[in-house]
Design a protein around this motif. Structure first.
Motif, short mmCIF file in Angstrom:
data_model
loop_
_atom_site.label_atom_id
_atom_site.label_comp_id
_atom_site.label_asym_id
_atom_site.label_seq_id
_atom_site.Cartn_x
_atom_site.Cartn_y
_atom_site.Cartn_z
N GLN A 281 0.82 -1.20 0.00
CA GLN A 281 0.00 0.00 0.00
C GLN A 281 0.86 1.26 0.00
OE1 GLN A 281 -2.30 -0.94 3.62
NE2 GLN A 281 -4.14 -1.05 2.32
N LEU A 282 0.22 2.37 -0.35
CA LEU A 282 0.85 3.68 -0.32
C LEU A 282 -0.06 4.64 0.44
CD1 LEU A 282 1.88 3.86 -4.09
CD2 LEU A 282 3.40 3.28 -2.18
N GLN A 283 0.55 5.76 0.87
CA GLN A 283 -0.23 6.78 1.56
C GLN A 283 0.26 8.16 1.13
OE1 GLN A 283 -2.24 6.69 5.73
NE2 GLN A 283 -0.11 7.25 6.09
N SER A 284 -0.50 8.77 0.23
CA SER A 284 -0.17 10.09 -0.33
C SER A 284 1.26 10.13 -0.84
CB SER A 284 -0.41 11.19 0.70
OG SER A 284 -1.79 11.27 1.02
N PRO A 285 1.59 9.28 -1.82
CA PRO A 285 2.96 9.30 -2.37
C PRO A 285 3.16 10.51 -3.27
CG PRO A 285 1.58 7.80 -3.63
CD PRO A 285 0.73 8.30 -2.50
N PHE A 286 4.34 11.14 -3.16
CA PHE A 286 4.62 12.36 -3.91
C PHE A 286 5.62 12.15 -5.05
CE2 PHE A 286 3.52 15.93 -0.64
CZ PHE A 286 2.24 15.43 -0.53
N GLY A 287 6.52 11.17 -4.94
CA GLY A 287 7.59 11.03 -5.93
C GLY A 287 7.72 9.61 -6.42
N MET A 288 8.26 9.46 -7.66
CA MET A 288 8.43 8.13 -8.27
C MET A 288 9.54 8.20 -9.30
SD MET A 288 5.66 6.05 -10.62
CE MET A 288 5.67 7.34 -11.88
N ARG A 289 10.39 7.17 -9.34
CA ARG A 289 11.41 7.03 -10.37
C ARG A 289 11.58 5.56 -10.73
NH1 ARG A 289 13.07 12.23 -12.23
NH2 ARG A 289 13.35 13.54 -10.41
N ILE A 296 10.65 0.16 -9.82
CA ILE A 296 10.01 1.43 -9.52
C ILE A 296 10.23 1.76 -8.05
CG2 ILE A 296 7.80 2.66 -9.40
CD1 ILE A 296 6.80 0.90 -11.66
N TYR A 297 10.70 2.98 -7.81
CA TYR A 297 10.89 3.49 -6.45
C TYR A 297 9.86 4.59 -6.21
CZ TYR A 297 15.44 1.13 -6.41
OH TYR A 297 16.44 0.20 -6.46
N VAL A 298 9.18 4.50 -5.08
CA VAL A 298 8.13 5.46 -4.75
C VAL A 298 8.47 6.17 -3.44
CG1 VAL A 298 5.69 5.79 -4.22
CG2 VAL A 298 6.37 4.11 -5.95
N ALA A 299 8.43 7.50 -3.49
CA ALA A 299 8.53 8.29 -2.26
C ALA A 299 7.16 8.26 -1.60
CB ALA A 299 8.98 9.71 -2.57
N ASP A 300 7.00 7.34 -0.67
CA ASP A 300 5.73 7.10 0.00
C ASP A 300 5.64 8.07 1.17
OD1 ASP A 300 3.35 5.94 0.73
OD2 ASP A 300 4.22 4.11 1.52
N THR A 301 5.26 9.29 0.84
CA THR A 301 5.50 10.45 1.69
C THR A 301 4.96 10.30 3.10
OG1 THR A 301 5.41 11.79 -0.31
CG2 THR A 301 5.29 12.97 1.78
N TYR A 302 3.69 9.97 3.24
CA TYR A 302 3.10 9.95 4.58
C TYR A 302 3.25 8.61 5.28
CZ TYR A 302 1.65 14.73 4.19
OH TYR A 302 1.68 16.10 4.09
N ASN A 303 3.99 7.71 4.67
CA ASN A 303 4.52 6.55 5.40
C ASN A 303 5.99 6.73 5.72
OD1 ASN A 303 2.26 4.82 5.75
ND2 ASN A 303 2.37 4.20 3.60
N TRP A 304 6.56 7.88 5.34
CA TRP A 304 7.93 8.26 5.68
C TRP A 304 8.94 7.22 5.21
CZ3 TRP A 304 8.91 11.85 10.31
CH2 TRP A 304 7.83 12.72 10.48
N ARG A 305 8.79 6.79 3.96
CA ARG A 305 9.66 5.72 3.48
C ARG A 305 9.80 5.80 1.96
NH1 ARG A 305 5.25 0.74 4.39
NH2 ARG A 305 3.87 1.34 2.64
N ILE A 306 10.84 5.14 1.45
CA ILE A 306 11.00 4.89 0.03
C ILE A 306 10.75 3.41 -0.19
CG2 ILE A 306 12.52 5.03 -1.97
CD1 ILE A 306 11.83 7.77 -0.73
N GLN A 307 9.79 3.11 -1.06
CA GLN A 307 9.44 1.73 -1.36
C GLN A 307 9.95 1.35 -2.75
OE1 GLN A 307 8.61 0.45 1.65
NE2 GLN A 307 6.77 -0.58 0.86
N LYS A 308 10.54 0.17 -2.82
CA LYS A 308 10.99 -0.38 -4.10
C LYS A 308 10.05 -1.49 -4.53
CE LYS A 308 14.83 -2.95 -6.22
NZ LYS A 308 16.17 -3.56 -5.97
#
Length: 331
Positions: A281-289, A296-308
Motif C-alpha cells: 500500500q501507499l499513503q499520499s505518495p509524492f515522488g516516483m522514479r 520502480i521506487y516510490v517516495a511514500d511520503t506519509y509513510n515516511w519511506r522509500i518503497q521499491k
C-alpha cells in the motif's frame, strides 16, 4: 535450442526505461530508505538512492545501507551551503540538481561539493523570466538544460547552462483547462524525442507538449478527478518508457497507473489495495522514479519511506540507447 536476444547497451538512467517487458511488478514493495516526509527520489547507476529530506538536506542511501549520509545542505537558510525546503532532486553526471523551493531556485551541487551554485531562479519569488514561484518537478537533459515545473506560474521553464533567464516551454497562459494552459503543474519528464510530459495536478491529467508546441495533448486522465480507470486524482509525478507508455503517480488514489500509448484508460500496477502502510500500500505518495533495471521506487511520503517495487525477475529490463543487438542460440 532456444533463441535468446542479447542486448549490448550504454548503461544510463532515467532515459525512457523499457520498464519490464511483461508489464509486471511485484505488488508488494520493500522499504529501502526512511526519510522525513520525502517528496521525491532518484536512483543513480550504482543503485544509490537520493532523497530530499525535510531536514533541509539531501540524503544519500548506499545500496543496502541502514543509514544515510548528507550530501547537500543540512541547515535551513539561503546561503550557498544551505537549503530551504528542498522538494525535488535529479542527478546528472554525478551532479545534484536540487529544487530548493523555499529559496525559489534550483541549486547544482557538484560531486563532493560543500556548497551549490544557482542554475535557475534565485531572484526571489515572481513570474519574470528570471524568477520561479513554488516549483517542484525537475528534469535535466544530457546537455544539462534544466526543466522545472514552475507551479504557481502554471508553466514549465527551461534554463540552459549559464543562462540568467529561463524560457517558457509549456503553459504560461494563465491557469485553466484549455490545451495551452496548465493548473499547478508538478511532475515533468522528457522522452527521447524531447516531448515534455506534465502532471497537470488540478486538471487531473497528464499533458504532452511536443518540442516548440503551443498546445499540449492529453495522454492520461482528463476526465475529471476520480478513481475510475479513465481518471486520475491529483497526479504528482510522471514517467515514460520507449513505447510511450505513461506511468502516473496518482497521488490522491494512492496508486501508480500505466497508460498505454493512445489508451483511453489506465491500469493499476502498484497500490491496488487502497491507502495504508502495509508493504503493498501507499499513503499520499509524492515522488516516483525508475532505476535502470525497470524497478520502480516510490517516495511514500506519509509513510515516511522509500518503497521499491521490483520488476518481474523473469523478464529482461533494459534502458534506452541500445547500441547493438544480435541473436545467439543456447542449449
Amino acid at each position: 535450442m532456444i533463441p535468446i536476444l542479447i542486448l549490448s547497451f550504454y548503461r544510463s538512467f532515467d532515459l525512457n526505461v523499457i520498464a519490464c517487458p511483461s508489464g509486471s511488478w511485484n505488488a508488494t514493495g520493500t522499504r529501502v530508505a526512511r526519510a522525513n516526509l520525502p517528496e521525491d527520489v532518484f536512483i543513480d547507476n550504482d543503485g544509490n538512492i537520493y532523497v530530499p529530506d525535510n531536514s533541509n538536506s539531501i540524503q544519500k542511501w548506499l545500496p543496502n545501507a541502514t543509514n544515510s549520509i548528507t550530501v547537500a545542505g543540512g541547515s535551513f537558510g539561503s546561503d550557498m551551503n544551505q537549503l530551504k525546503n528542498p522538494i525535488g532532486i535529479f542527478v546528472r553526471n554525478n551532479n545534484l540538481y536540487i529544487v530548493d523551493n523555499g529559496n525559489f531556485r534550483v541549486q547544482k551541487w557538484a560531486y563532493g561539493a560543500t556548497s551549490g551554485v544557482t542554475v535557475a531562479g534565485g531572484n526571489s519569488k515572481g513570474s519574470a523570466l528570471n524568477q520561479l514561484s513554488n516549483c517542484r518537478g525537475i528534469y535535466v537533459d544530457e546537455n544539462e538544460n534544466v526543466y522545472i515545473a514552475d507551479r504557481d506560474n502554471n508553466r514549465v521553464m527551461k534554463w540552459m547552462p549559464g543562462a540568467t533567464e529561463g524560457i517558457v516551454v509549456a503553459g504560461g497562459n494563465g491557469e485553466g483547462r484549455n490545451s495551452n494552459q496548465l493548473t499547478f503543474p508538478l511532475g515533468i519528464y522528457l522522452d527521447n524525442d524531447a516531448n515534455i510530459y506534465i502532471a497537470d495536478y488540478y486538471n487531473n491529467r497528464v499533458q504532452m507538449w511536443a518540442q516548440d508546441a503551443k498546445n499540449g495533448i492529453t495522454v492520461a486522465g482528463g476526465n475529471g478527478g476520480g478513481s475510475a480507470p479513465n481518471q486520475l486524482s491529483l497526479p504528482m509525478t510522471v514517467s515514460v518508457d520507449t513505447q510511450k507508455n505513461v506511468y502516473v503517480l496518482d497521488t490522491f488514489n494512492d496508486r501508480v497507473q500505466k497508460w498505454a500509448s493512445g489508451a483511453s484508460s489506465g491500469i493499476t500496477i502498484i497500490g491496488s489495495d487502497g491507502r495504508g502502510s502495509r508493504p503493498n500500500q501507499l499513503q499520499s505518495p509524492f515522488g516516483m522514479r525508475f532505476d535502470s533495471n525497470g524497478n520502480i521506487y516510490v517516495a511514500d511520503t506519509y509513510n515516511w519511506r522509500i518503497q521499491k517495487f521490483s520488476c518481474d525477475s523473469n523478464m529482461i529490463c533494459i534502458v534506452e540507447r541500445i547500441t547493438d543487438t544480435h541473436w545467439v542460440e543456447k542449449e
